[in-house]
Design a protein around this motif. Sequence first.
Motif, PDB file in Angstrom:
ATOM      1  N   ILE A  75      32.322 -13.894  14.869  1.00 17.95           N
ATOM      2  CA  ILE A  75      31.102 -14.491  13.314  1.00 17.95           C
ATOM      3  C   ILE A  75      30.722 -13.019  13.463  1.00 17.95           C
ATOM      4  CG2 ILE A  75      29.234 -15.290  12.515  1.00 17.95           C
ATOM      5  CD1 ILE A  75      30.936 -17.815  12.665  1.00 17.95           C
ATOM      6  N   PRO A  76      30.267 -11.771  13.724  1.00 17.70           N
ATOM      7  CA  PRO A  76      29.743 -10.562  13.188  1.00 17.70           C
ATOM      8  C   PRO A  76      31.247  -9.840  12.748  1.00 17.70           C
ATOM      9  CG  PRO A  76      29.336 -11.300  15.676  1.00 17.70           C
ATOM     10  CD  PRO A  76      30.355 -12.145  14.877  1.00 17.70           C
ATOM     11  N   VAL A  77      32.033 -10.237  12.669  1.00 14.74           N
ATOM     12  CA  VAL A  77      33.261  -9.453  12.552  1.00 14.74           C
ATOM     13  C   VAL A  77      33.161  -8.930  10.919  1.00 14.74           C
ATOM     14  CG1 VAL A  77      36.198  -8.964  12.139  1.00 14.74           C
ATOM     15  CG2 VAL A  77      34.444  -9.865  14.731  1.00 14.74           C
ATOM     16  N   PRO A  78      33.112 -10.013   9.936  1.00 17.81           N
ATOM     17  CA  PRO A  78      33.325  -9.096   8.707  1.00 17.81           C
ATOM     18  C   PRO A  78      31.904  -9.238   8.457  1.00 17.81           C
ATOM     19  CG  PRO A  78      33.282 -11.973   8.752  1.00 17.81           C
ATOM     20  CD  PRO A  78      33.585 -11.304  10.140  1.00 17.81           C
ATOM     21  N   LEU A  79      31.247  -9.350   8.959  1.00 16.70           N
ATOM     22  CA  LEU A  79      29.336  -8.319   8.557  1.00 16.70           C
ATOM     23  C   LEU A  79      29.348  -6.678   9.355  1.00 16.70           C
ATOM     24  CD1 LEU A  79      27.430 -11.215   9.895  1.00 16.70           C
ATOM     25  CD2 LEU A  79      27.507 -10.251   7.106  1.00 16.70           C
ATOM     26  N   VAL A  80      29.931  -6.742  10.125  1.00 18.27           N
ATOM     27  CA  VAL A  80      30.665  -5.605  10.627  1.00 18.27           C
ATOM     28  C   VAL A  80      30.847  -4.467   9.708  1.00 18.27           C
ATOM     29  CG1 VAL A  80      30.920  -3.776  12.380  1.00 18.27           C
ATOM     30  CG2 VAL A  80      29.615  -5.784  13.102  1.00 18.27           C
ATOM     31  N   TYR A  81      32.746  -5.099   9.723  1.00 16.99           N
ATOM     32  CA  TYR A  81      33.562  -4.211   8.986  1.00 16.99           C
ATOM     33  C   TYR A  81      32.677  -4.189   7.152  1.00 16.99           C
ATOM     34  CZ  TYR A  81      38.231  -3.610   6.143  1.00 16.99           C
ATOM     35  OH  TYR A  81      38.420  -3.009   5.636  1.00 16.99           O
ATOM     36  N   LEU A  82      31.912  -5.112   6.626  1.00 14.03           N
ATOM     37  CA  LEU A  82      31.501  -4.838   5.365  1.00 14.03           C
ATOM     38  C   LEU A  82      30.359  -4.145   5.246  1.00 14.03           C
ATOM     39  CD1 LEU A  82      31.917  -8.387   4.314  1.00 14.03           C
ATOM     40  CD2 LEU A  82      33.613  -6.336   3.467  1.00 14.03           C
ATOM     41  N   PHE A  83      29.401  -4.444   6.242  1.00  7.67           N
ATOM     42  CA  PHE A  83      28.039  -2.681   6.396  1.00  7.67           C
ATOM     43  C   PHE A  83      27.830  -2.218   6.961  1.00  7.67           C
ATOM     44  CE2 PHE A  83      27.308  -7.666   4.534  1.00  7.67           C
ATOM     45  CZ  PHE A  83      27.369  -7.588   3.203  1.00  7.67           C
ATOM     46  N   ALA A  84      28.786  -2.011   8.269  1.00  7.18           N
ATOM     47  CA  ALA A  84      28.287  -1.006   9.328  1.00  7.18           C
ATOM     48  C   ALA A  84      28.372   0.882   9.142  1.00  7.18           C
ATOM     49  CB  ALA A  84      29.074  -1.476  10.563  1.00  7.18           C
ATOM     50  N   ARG A  85      29.293   0.920   8.425  1.00  6.05           N
ATOM     51  CA  ARG A  85      29.776   2.475   7.894  1.00  6.05           C
ATOM     52  C   ARG A  85      28.465   2.440   6.737  1.00  6.05           C
ATOM     53  NH1 ARG A  85      34.771   3.837   3.952  1.00  6.05           N
ATOM     54  NH2 ARG A  85      35.615   5.129   6.364  1.00  6.05           N
ATOM     55  N   LYS A  86      28.665   1.067   5.594  1.00  2.00           N
ATOM     56  CA  LYS A  86      27.455   1.855   4.880  1.00  2.00           C
ATOM     57  C   LYS A  86      25.659   1.555   5.291  1.00  2.00           C
ATOM     58  CE  LYS A  86      29.546  -1.272   0.886  1.00  2.00           C
ATOM     59  NZ  LYS A  86      29.692  -2.697   0.511  1.00  2.00           N
ATOM     60  N   VAL A  87      25.340   1.224   6.546  1.00  2.00           N
ATOM     61  CA  VAL A  87      24.489   1.618   7.210  1.00  2.00           C
ATOM     62  C   VAL A  87      24.254   2.601   7.753  1.00  2.00           C
ATOM     63  CG1 VAL A  87      22.379   0.802   9.274  1.00  2.00           C
ATOM     64  CG2 VAL A  87      23.781  -1.085   7.350  1.00  2.00           C
ATOM     65  N   LEU A  88      25.387   3.376   8.312  1.00  2.00           N
ATOM     66  CA  LEU A  88      25.580   4.419   8.796  1.00  2.00           C
ATOM     67  C   LEU A  88      25.317   5.658   7.766  1.00  2.00           C
ATOM     68  CD1 LEU A  88      28.213   3.739  11.780  1.00  2.00           C
ATOM     69  CD2 LEU A  88      25.557   4.354  11.767  1.00  2.00           C
ATOM     70  N   VAL A  89      25.493   5.888   6.731  1.00  2.00           N
ATOM     71  CA  VAL A  89      26.153   6.375   5.981  1.00  2.00           C
ATOM     72  C   VAL A  89      24.625   6.149   5.478  1.00  2.00           C
ATOM     73  CG1 VAL A  89      26.962   7.073   3.205  1.00  2.00           C
ATOM     74  CG2 VAL A  89      28.740   6.358   5.126  1.00  2.00           C
ATOM     75  N   TRP A  90      23.769   5.329   4.870  1.00  2.00           N
ATOM     76  CA  TRP A  90      23.202   5.479   4.604  1.00  2.00           C
ATOM     77  C   TRP A  90      21.614   5.909   5.244  1.00  2.00           C
ATOM     78  CZ3 TRP A  90      18.880   3.104   7.193  1.00  2.00           C
ATOM     79  CH2 TRP A  90      17.763   3.148   6.660  1.00  2.00           C
ATOM     80  N   GLY A  91      21.990   5.675   6.800  1.00  2.00           N
ATOM     81  CA  GLY A  91      20.895   6.202   7.336  1.00  2.00           C
ATOM     82  C   GLY A  91      21.040   7.490   8.039  1.00  2.00           C
ATOM     83  N   SER A  92      22.429   8.301   7.937  1.00  2.00           N
ATOM     84  CA  SER A  92      22.389   9.613   8.241  1.00  2.00           C
ATOM     85  C   SER A  92      21.638  11.191   7.741  1.00  2.00           C
ATOM     86  CB  SER A  92      24.286  10.002   7.935  1.00  2.00           C
ATOM     87  OG  SER A  92      24.319  10.394   6.486  1.00  2.00           O
ATOM     88  N   ASP A  93      20.917  10.606   6.392  1.00  2.00           N
ATOM     89  CA  ASP A  93      20.073  11.987   6.205  1.00  2.00           C
ATOM     90  C   ASP A  93      18.605  11.186   6.777  1.00  2.00           C
ATOM     91  OD1 ASP A  93      19.951   9.906   4.465  1.00  2.00           O
ATOM     92  OD2 ASP A  93      20.028  10.713   2.846  1.00  2.00           O
ATOM     93  N   LYS A  94      18.328  10.104   7.223  1.00  2.00           N
ATOM     94  CA  LYS A  94      16.696  10.008   7.833  1.00  2.00           C
ATOM     95  C   LYS A  94      16.735  10.294   8.595  1.00  2.00           C
ATOM     96  CE  LYS A  94      16.937   6.746   3.929  1.00  2.00           C
ATOM     97  NZ  LYS A  94      18.448   6.983   3.747  1.00  2.00           N
ATOM     98  N   PRO A  95      15.167  10.709   8.616  1.00  2.00           N
ATOM     99  CA  PRO A  95      14.479  11.060   9.620  1.00  2.00           C
ATOM    100  C   PRO A  95      15.224  10.949  11.227  1.00  2.00           C
ATOM    101  CG  PRO A  95      13.140  10.972   8.114  1.00  2.00           C
ATOM    102  CD  PRO A  95      13.927  10.058   7.872  1.00  2.00           C
ATOM    103  N   TYR A  96      14.287   9.925  11.904  1.00  2.50           N
ATOM    104  CA  TYR A  96      14.444   9.723  13.132  1.00  2.50           C
ATOM    105  C   TYR A  96      15.876   9.197  14.104  1.00  2.50           C
ATOM    106  CZ  TYR A  96       9.356  10.213  13.030  1.00  2.50           C
ATOM    107  OH  TYR A  96       8.064  10.894  12.700  1.00  2.50           O
ATOM    108  N   ILE A  97      16.664   8.600  12.698  1.00  6.03           N
ATOM    109  CA  ILE A  97      17.905   8.115  12.573  1.00  6.03           C
ATOM    110  C   ILE A  97      19.229   9.303  12.499  1.00  6.03           C
ATOM    111  CG2 ILE A  97      17.210   5.552  13.279  1.00  6.03           C
ATOM    112  CD1 ILE A  97      17.842   5.705  10.016  1.00  6.03           C
ATOM    113  N   GLY A  98      18.629  10.026  11.737  1.00  5.42           N
ATOM    114  CA  GLY A  98      19.782  10.454  10.712  1.00  5.42           C
ATOM    115  C   GLY A  98      20.754  11.301  11.749  1.00  5.42           C
ATOM    116  N   LYS A  99      20.897  11.815  13.221  1.00  6.54           N
ATOM    117  CA  LYS A  99      21.410  12.688  13.853  1.00  6.54           C
ATOM    118  C   LYS A  99      22.391  11.462  14.899  1.00  6.54           C
ATOM    119  CE  LYS A  99      18.804  16.578  14.980  1.00  6.54           C
ATOM    120  NZ  LYS A  99      17.728  17.546  15.842  1.00  6.54           N
ATOM    121  N   PHE A 100      21.305  10.659  14.853  1.00  9.28           N
ATOM    122  CA  PHE A 100      22.390   9.523  15.693  1.00  9.28           C
ATOM    123  C   PHE A 100      23.136   8.626  15.152  1.00  9.28           C
ATOM    124  CE2 PHE A 100      22.882   5.513  17.052  1.00  9.28           C
ATOM    125  CZ  PHE A 100      24.510   5.634  18.258  1.00  9.28           C
ATOM    126  N   PHE A 101      23.112   8.412  13.623  1.00  7.43           N
ATOM    127  CA  PHE A 101      24.101   7.683  12.705  1.00  7.43           C
ATOM    128  C   PHE A 101      24.988   8.311  11.892  1.00  7.43           C
ATOM    129  CE2 PHE A 101      21.913   4.420  10.643  1.00  7.43           C
ATOM    130  CZ  PHE A 101      20.987   3.831  11.690  1.00  7.43           C
TER     131      PHE A 101
END
Length: 155
Positions: free
Chosen positions: A46-72
């Motif tokens: 069930i989670p596979v399509p959601l992970v495929y479609l959104f995980a990369r977008k979330v990581l890119v979005w969060g990569s420049d955020k203050p607390y989560i950016g380094k991890f992302f």
Amino acid sequence: MLKKYLLLFFVSMVPLIELRGAALMAPALELPMIPAYIVCILGNMIPVPLVYLFARKVLVWGSDKPYIGKFFSWCLQKGHRGGEKLRQRAGRRGLFMALMLFVAIPVPGTGAWTGTLAASLLDMGFKSTVAAVLLGVAIAGVIMMMVGTGVFAIF
């Protein structure tokens, strides 16, 4: 009985536990293996399509955020480096088989979530990703069901 199947279904969705943990629960819950196997696969997929479609977008979005950016950013870099190594070794056609085998290995961190994220970072096609992950999950499920029922104890 329905509550037991729902428990398996939802445990199969949890990252890191996934089908591997749920398959070991089935004998403890005294559920028949074939229906439990099917429920675990459905829950894990069930989670596979959601992970495929959104995980990369979330990581890119969060990569420049203050607390989560380094991890992302680290996740993105690690995924790209690992993906490139895999692509060089396996080639374009070998990626399907490599992803399937990666997901089929029944150890924590090699399941459907991680495999789908890796495929997304490698720009594998959606259909081939889902097919490879499904085959890997099915193989891992057979292995874990055999472990859970003690089939390997006779060897």
